[in-house]
Design a protein around this motif. Structure first.
Motif, short mmCIF file in Angstrom:
data_model
loop_
_atom_site.label_atom_id
_atom_site.label_comp_id
_atom_site.label_asym_id
_atom_site.label_seq_id
_atom_site.Cartn_x
_atom_site.Cartn_y
_atom_site.Cartn_z
N ILE A 114 0.78 -1.09 -0.10
CA ILE A 114 -0.06 -0.20 -0.07
C ILE A 114 0.86 1.23 -0.01
CG2 ILE A 114 -1.76 1.34 1.47
CD1 ILE A 114 -2.77 -1.25 2.34
N ILE A 115 1.89 1.14 0.87
CA ILE A 115 2.75 2.50 1.05
C ILE A 115 3.32 2.56 -0.55
CG2 ILE A 115 5.08 3.19 2.17
CD1 ILE A 115 4.22 1.93 4.65
N ALA A 116 3.96 1.47 -1.21
CA ALA A 116 4.43 1.62 -2.26
C ALA A 116 3.47 2.26 -3.33
CB ALA A 116 5.09 0.13 -2.94
N ARG A 117 2.39 1.96 -3.48
CA ARG A 117 1.44 2.29 -4.30
C ARG A 117 1.21 3.90 -3.97
NH1 ARG A 117 -3.36 -1.09 -3.41
NH2 ARG A 117 -2.21 -3.14 -2.75
N ILE A 118 1.24 4.18 -2.68
CA ILE A 118 0.92 5.74 -2.36
C ILE A 118 2.19 6.49 -2.89
CG2 ILE A 118 0.78 7.44 -0.58
CD1 ILE A 118 -0.93 5.18 0.96
N THR A 119 3.42 6.02 -2.55
CA THR A 119 4.29 6.81 -2.89
C THR A 119 4.69 6.84 -4.52
OG1 THR A 119 5.96 4.77 -2.50
CG2 THR A 119 5.64 6.52 -0.64
N GLU A 120 4.25 5.84 -5.32
CA GLU A 120 4.31 5.81 -6.70
C GLU A 120 3.42 6.81 -7.26
OE1 GLU A 120 3.88 2.81 -10.41
OE2 GLU A 120 3.24 1.98 -8.50
N ALA A 121 2.24 6.96 -6.62
CA ALA A 121 1.35 7.89 -6.89
C ALA A 121 1.66 9.58 -6.68
CB ALA A 121 -0.08 7.83 -6.61
N LEU A 122 2.32 9.53 -5.48
CA LEU A 122 2.49 10.74 -5.07
C LEU A 122 4.07 11.50 -5.84
CD1 LEU A 122 2.19 10.75 -1.38
CD2 LEU A 122 0.71 12.07 -3.15
N GLY A 123 4.94 10.57 -6.29
CA GLY A 123 6.26 10.98 -6.89
C GLY A 123 7.07 11.05 -5.80
N PRO A 124 8.21 11.57 -6.15
CA PRO A 124 9.30 11.85 -4.77
C PRO A 124 9.09 12.94 -4.03
CG PRO A 124 10.35 11.37 -7.21
CD PRO A 124 8.91 11.58 -7.36
N ILE A 125 8.65 14.20 -4.93
CA ILE A 125 8.47 15.30 -4.09
C ILE A 125 7.34 15.09 -3.29
CG2 ILE A 125 7.85 17.88 -4.18
CD1 ILE A 125 9.49 17.79 -6.82
N GLY A 126 6.10 14.54 -3.66
CA GLY A 126 4.90 14.40 -2.77
C GLY A 126 5.15 13.50 -1.59
N SER A 127 6.02 12.52 -1.94
CA SER A 127 6.48 11.15 -0.84
C SER A 127 7.19 12.22 0.06
CB SER A 127 7.03 10.28 -1.42
OG SER A 127 6.47 9.65 -2.44
N ALA A 128 8.11 12.86 -0.30
CA ALA A 128 8.89 13.89 0.89
C ALA A 128 7.91 14.87 1.62
CB ALA A 128 9.90 14.44 0.17
N GLY A 129 7.12 15.40 0.99
CA GLY A 129 6.20 16.18 1.56
C GLY A 129 5.34 15.26 2.55
N LEU A 130 4.79 14.30 2.34
CA LEU A 130 3.96 13.16 3.04
C LEU A 130 4.78 12.94 4.27
CD1 LEU A 130 1.29 11.81 3.49
CD2 LEU A 130 2.44 9.80 2.16
N THR A 131 6.00 12.56 3.94
CA THR A 131 6.74 11.98 5.06
C THR A 131 6.98 13.23 6.23
OG1 THR A 131 8.00 10.42 3.66
CG2 THR A 131 9.08 10.98 5.78
N ALA A 132 7.26 14.51 5.48
CA ALA A 132 7.58 15.37 6.38
C ALA A 132 6.31 15.78 7.23
CB ALA A 132 8.19 16.75 5.78
N GLY A 133 5.30 15.74 6.76
CA GLY A 133 4.12 16.14 7.37
C GLY A 133 3.72 15.14 8.50
N LEU A 134 4.09 13.87 8.53
CA LEU A 134 3.69 12.69 9.05
C LEU A 134 4.52 12.88 10.26
CD1 LEU A 134 3.15 9.39 6.85
CD2 LEU A 134 1.47 10.81 8.25
N LEU A 135 5.93 13.15 10.07
CA LEU A 135 6.87 13.33 11.21
C LEU A 135 6.67 14.45 12.06
CD1 LEU A 135 10.20 12.51 9.21
CD2 LEU A 135 8.90 11.03 10.96
#
Length: 90
Positions: free
Chosen positions: A52-73
């Motif tokens: 599931i995480i792989a599908r989400i990060t694939e859809a978001l791309g590198p910048i979106g994944s970095a933003g999501l990670t920063a927001g979660l942290l």
């Protein structure tokens, strides 16, 4: 025969030999604590979550994944929230 014994001793005392012994001890310890079915179920569940995480990060791309990670942290660390202090009980 002496050369083979010397090579076997070097292998056993090497970094790889130490890691192999550690891996074997870990596997034996886990085998004593939990059943193979439990390990399989846990691995399957973890694999599902990672898929599931792989599908989400694939859809978001590198910048979106970095933003999501920063927001979660930030949310886990309660960044942006006022600190609440409870009174000390004496």
């Amino acid at each position: 025969a002496g050369t083979l014994a010397a090579q076997a001793e070097l292998s056993a005392n090497s970094w790889e030999g130490s890691l192999n012994r550690l891996s074997n001890a870990w596997a034996e310890t886990l085998g004593n604590i939990i059943t193979p079915e439990t390990v399989t179920a846990f691995a399957d569940g973890l694999n599902g979550v990672l898929s599931i995480i792989a599908r989400i990060t694939e859809a978001l791309g590198p910048i979106g994944s970095a933003g999501l990670t920063a927001g979660l942290l930030a949310s886990f660390k309660d960044v942006g929230r006022d600190k609440t202090y409870s009174p000390s009980v004496i």
